[in-house]
Enzyme design. Structure first.
Site, PDB file in Angstrom:
ATOM      1  N   GLN B 202     -46.072  16.546   2.335  1.00 16.86           N
ATOM      2  CA  GLN B 202     -44.722  16.061   2.036  1.00 16.86           C
ATOM      3  C   GLN B 202     -44.203  15.363   3.295  1.00 16.86           C
ATOM      4  OE1 GLN B 202     -43.306  16.666  -1.362  1.00 16.86           O
ATOM      5  NE2 GLN B 202     -45.543  16.834  -1.508  1.00 16.86           N
ATOM      6  N   ALA B 243     -35.430  19.851  -5.674  1.00 17.52           N
ATOM      7  CA  ALA B 243     -36.824  19.491  -5.405  1.00 17.52           C
ATOM      8  C   ALA B 243     -36.925  18.165  -4.641  1.00 17.52           C
ATOM      9  CB  ALA B 243     -37.575  19.406  -6.733  1.00 17.52           C
ATOM     10  N   HIS B 244     -38.136  17.778  -4.331  1.00 14.83           N
ATOM     11  CA  HIS B 244     -38.359  16.599  -3.493  1.00 14.83           C
ATOM     12  C   HIS B 244     -37.867  15.306  -4.135  1.00 14.83           C
ATOM     13  CE1 HIS B 244     -42.890  16.692  -4.903  1.00 14.83           C
ATOM     14  NE2 HIS B 244     -42.064  16.762  -5.914  1.00 14.83           N
ATOM     15  N   ASN B 245     -37.282  14.492  -3.282  1.00 12.02           N
ATOM     16  CA  ASN B 245     -36.846  13.153  -3.667  1.00 12.02           C
ATOM     17  C   ASN B 245     -35.713  13.122  -4.682  1.00 12.02           C
ATOM     18  OD1 ASN B 245     -40.080  12.813  -3.008  1.00 12.02           O
ATOM     19  ND2 ASN B 245     -38.758  11.271  -2.097  1.00 12.02           N
TER      20      ASN B 245
END
Lengths: 345, 345, 345
Positions: B202, B243-245
């Site tokens: 990540q 969560a990511h992004n």
């Protein structure tokens, strides 16, 4: 874990990924980015057809893609059957985390005298490692993390800062535990005497297989008697709760906010969507997928996709339908009566 | 952040709130309480008509209220158009937390040599601040908190004890991070090779705007490529997973136990109720409210209130209706057939 | 807390449990296990008829069971009316945790000068205890845990590692707080001025009664004005969120991932299943059970079992039914029209 290479060329990358390079391999590569954002010294990738529209205009040094998309690529390319896998492997080359590890024990860490430390172990500031712990080679214990007595941690496992691993836990190799997660807290067990609760001491442990990953602030409780067991290559996201004596089969993946109640067994290659709940004492067979926020209260014996819930809608519409849900049994009975009544004799 | 004043009179408070004081301003005020509980040296408030019944009998030194409720107030009053806002501002005057801050670096803290420290920074016992970090003026790092390498934290931001901020995170001014939260843990990304998972490093970061608040034990994951971005003045409760992004627009508020899957974009001025789940890759427009524990699996393009679920009921009643839910498609088809059959030709 | 006894015989155990021993009491007992796994120096138990099938073949030193199952027991037995309660009491005898406590303050702990320490208090490595704290006798503060200013902790209470208790919290006797939990973080309170949020300082505290247990990574927020109050003998699992000014009555139990919104009052002897959500400002009477992942949005005035949701099913089947849910109000209206139309005049 692969460390960042100083001077990585496109040819180096092709070799590392076992990809077919089409174009000049001499370009030095600094990083990885999306098709849209990639600079001329970065590699981009196409892992999803939805992004093909960005391919013609990319400025990337090269694009990692499936051979079938090669011809529309305006720059050098790295062809692979599974470009998403290529992206994963490539991303690891540019991970800055391992390069920061400092083998040795920080002077502020408290490490019990009888701890066994493998080669190149890193123990960060203010970490605590209790008596009887074994840390194999290249284990990283982040700042402020605590490893309880008699726990064993396999090679190359990484605890990020502020992780808690309780006593008597067994952790495999190459495991990653993210900050704030707790492995081996007590399971939730009490006996009622008719008036109040009596705690059941949680005498089991937790076993995490190799290549397990556990997200931030997740909890995996220790067993009541016998262990909670997480199989090899199981991936667990953030904010997940796994209760005592649960068993999860190899290669399963649990998205964020999943909760699994005590003694449930989940098979291999299962995928649980975000917020899924599994009741206790169930058996879920291999290859089951459960969609987000579904509650499963019965065992599942057939692979496949399972769901619960209603789907979301405008609140005004929802209110009307939700009221009708409470009448649903009545509606069904009225329909049956009507069918009987209107049946031609 | 306003510090506790030693001798605060009613007149001082009226001035601070820009409220109209009706009555004697000389009374010294020790604190803030409800209409029912307020002592004669405390201020109470009416922000909700439901509490008007307690107004006639209050013993408060004064009551903060809307001018329309002034005449029934038996004690001095502070009139404002938005008394709830007045309550918020007043509460900050009595907050004991800032008064306890001790500028300086506690001798037990581990702070890397190249860290940049602004004026009046407070770093608590056993905190860890890694290389390359910038802490602007008046930043407070609580006991046991860890700030990862190359992270930047803006003026007057407060990390309560045992917070973890990972490497390369950018945090705005006046941000509040509560204990146990984790900012910048890895997003949940893996590629499957047909047999097992391969981690996607990540490589992105997290950007928190100014005036963001994050509750205890919440997780905001770093981006896979590019950043997870939380806009200015976004308020996030406890036990939330982002969560990511994901991107959250300015002034949105997320209640406890919300989970947002990867790459979803939430607009400005949105409000997500407790336990709401948003699937990944959605776009939620500005001004959307989602009621508690609803799951949203499609993008929302119209402001408004959205819901899912069934409403709760007595379990015996629920069981009957839940069984019928599984027959619902069949019920609908039978109804259609019956409608056709009974239509007069 | 009972400590591990070195040489515990079956007769000792019978005396401790007030159970009727049938058979020889001289056997030394090393531990506790299931009927299936028990070795000849371990005690097993039957607390659930489902396990009776394992009784005839057990190798246990003795079995703890109800008198009615005594005759089929092939080994010595300990008869009790409530063998599950016996199991709980027995498990505590074999709990290895208390034996590891080291009374005293670890040299790396940071303890404010004016802290009051009772007899045999244990403060672990890197713990932080702020000014004005009172720790009664036999309190255990785990490694890396932080106790905020002016907090009071009653006798024999245990904080596992990396717990955070904020300032001004009151904790009873024999409380257990698991790793990663946060007691007294700010409640989620903001006033809106039409454009942006203004924080409401959370001026109340948290009061935990005697014998409360809080699971790993759970959050109990402090009150806005007045306290959040958890009654005696309330058991709270992992990943739970309890918002500001909630009150939970004595002896209630909350399973994992429960979320309770602000100011809701839960009665005594209630049981909330995993993932249950309660909206704010509700009153739930004594003796209410809510099944897993149900959302309760209205007060409950009658004891009983309550539920919401649909039950899970195969995704293909679910999709059809979920679409029909959105038509449910329409279906109900069409049915009513049809009933009218076909009614014999």
């Amino acid at each position: 874990m692969t460390h960042v290479l100083d001077q990585l060329t496109l040819a180096d990358i092709a070799r590392h990924l076992d990809a077919t390079l089409v174009g000049d391999g001499g370009q030095a590569i600094r990083g990885l980015a999306t098709l849209k954002d990639a600079e001329p010294d970065e590699v981009a990738f196409v892992a999803n057809r939805a992004y093909l529209k960005d391919l013609p205009s990319t400025r990337a040094a090269a694009v990692l893609l499936h051979p079938e998309h090669g011809k529309t690529c305006p720059v050098p390319r790295l062809e692979m059957e599974n470009p998403y896998l290529g992206y994963a492997k490539l991303s690891q080359l540019f991970d800055p985390v391992p390069a920061r590890d400092r083998p040795g024990v920080h002077p502020s860490a408290i490490v019990a005298e009888d701890v066994t430390l493998g080669a190149e172990v890193c123990i960060g500031p203010h970490a605590v490692v209790e008596a009887g712990v074994v840390l194999e080679a290249k284990v990283v214990i982040g700042s402020g993390s605590v490893v309880g007595a008699d726990t064993m941690i396999g090679e190359e496992t990484r605890l990020y800062p502020n992780v808690t691993v309780c006593h008597g836990v067994v952790i495999g190799k190459r495991v990653i535990l993210h900050s704030g997660c707790v492995i081996g807290g007590d399971g939730f067990g009490f006996a009622h005497d008719g008036a109040r609760w009596h705690k059941i001491a949680q005498l089991g442990g937790v076993v995490l297989g190799d290549d397990v990953e556990v997200g931030s602030c997740s909890s995996i409780d220790r067993g009541a008697l016998g262990d909670t067991v997480i199989g090899d290559d199981v991936k667990i996201d953030s904010q997940v709760q796994i209760a005592h004596n649960v068993r999860i089969g190899e290669h399963s993946a649990l998205a964020g906010c999943v909760g699994i109640a005590g003694s449930t067994q989940v098979g291999r290659h299962c995928m649980l969507g975000g917020g899924v709940g599994l009741s206790g004492h169930l058996t879920i067979c291999d290859g089951v997928q459960v969609t987000g926020m579904s509650l499963v209260t019965n065992s599942i014996h057939e692979p496949g996709v399972y769901s619960s819930g209603t789907g979301s809608m405008n609140n005004a519409q929802w209110r009307k339908n939700a009221v009708r849900f409470k009448q649903l049994d009545d509606i069904a009975k009225r329909l049956s009566r009507l069918e009987k009544r209107t049946r031609t004799p």
